[in-house]
Every structure is written in C-alpha cells, then in structure tokens.
Design a protein around this motif. Structure first.
Motif: not given
Length: 178
Positions: A94-117
């Motif tokens: 719930g506290a997960l946070d990133f300071s840049t859009d680039e960091a958020w996008t990198a995390w989201e790309t990995d999370y999407e791969r995790f969920l899609t798997f």
C-alpha cells in the motif's frame, strides 16, 4: 443469490505436499481456497521478481506448484481464487511509491508481466476467480490508468471472474460492515 465464501489462504509451501491437504480444508467447512504465488518488490526498486524468472522461489509459487494446488482443490470440490501477490520486504504494498514516471512505468511493466503470466496459467487451469492486485493503495490512487489498462489485458487472457483485494481501510463502510 450471493454465494457465501468460506475460505482459507494457501501461502505457497516450500515443497510439494507430502499428502493431500484438501480433506483438512473441507473438514473445517471451507468451500474456497486462495492460492497465493508471491512476487517480490524491494522498496524503491521498480522491479517485480517472480517464479517465471527465479528458480529460487518455493515450490508452491512455481507454475507446477500452483497448477497442482488448483487441481487438488478442484478435485476436492473446492473453488479457487488465484491470488498472485507482491511482497515488499520491510514494507507494505500500500505504501509502494516511486518518484518518477519512468520508475512507475518500469514497475508497471514488470507487474503486468507477472499478472499476465498467471492470467495465462489461470486460463489453462480455470480457477474460479483471479485477483489482479492486493492492497496497492498508492498505486491505485496515483496510477488509475495503469489498472484500467491492466484489467483489459487480463480479460483478454482469462475469461473468468476478476477481483481486487483492497485493504480494510479502503472499504467504504468499514472492515466489518454488512
């Protein structure tokens, strides 16, 4: 009619079950289990590590372990929610946070791969429900467009019921209201 869900959570065991655990589950009156393969995100690091990439995770988090647990539960007449979940060592999702859009996008790309798997695995094994996230308070508030896109991508892979596991404080009328 709404179905009453009386469930237990199966957090990934480190090794294959020595005996079928499902009679004990049904013996306590449960009609559902949640199968929880974990991924890991370290605080401040925009990456999601999970069983597809890491052979060091426990058996129950492996595709083989998840598949076998779902099959055993269904054979015992139990319904299954597949609940891929992110663990944040020393933190909280719930506290997960990133300071840049680039960091958020990198995390989201990995999370999407995790969920899609796991959505693809779910399409094959047919659990009764797939949970797309657990207690991502900041991420949901700050990045709602990601979650809407993710739902569409998951629906393209898995035709069953989807849910999201909110933290109790996000429930509109409190944790124990009816």
């Amino acid at each position: 009619l709404r179905e009453k869900i009386c469930g237990l959570t199966f957090v990934a065991p480190p090794e294959p079950f020595p005996a079928d655990p499902m009679p004990a589950v049904t013996g306590v009156g449960a009609n559902w289990i949640a199968v929880v393969p974990y991924a890991f995100t370290r605080p401040g690091q925009p990456a999601v590590h999970f069983a597809e990439q890491n052979k060091w995770q426990w058996w129950g988090e492996s595709p083989e372990g998840v598949r076998q647990t779902i099959r055993m539960a269904h054979a015992a007449g139990l319904k299954v929610m597949l609940k891929p979940q992110v663990f944040v060592p020393g933190g909280w999702t719930g506290a997960l946070d990133f300071s840049t859009d680039e960091a958020w996008t990198a995390w989201e790309t990995d999370y999407e791969r995790f969920l899609t798997f796991y959505a693809r695995l779910a399409a094959e094994e047919r659990p009764d429900m797939l949970c797309i996230g657990t207690e991502f308070n900041n991420a949901i508030q700050k990045r709602p467009e990601f979650w809407l896109r993710l739902i569409g991508k998951i629906r393209a892979e898995y035709p069953g019921r989807l849910t999201y596991s909110a933290n109790w404080e996000d429930c509109p009328r409190g944790p124990l209201s009816s």
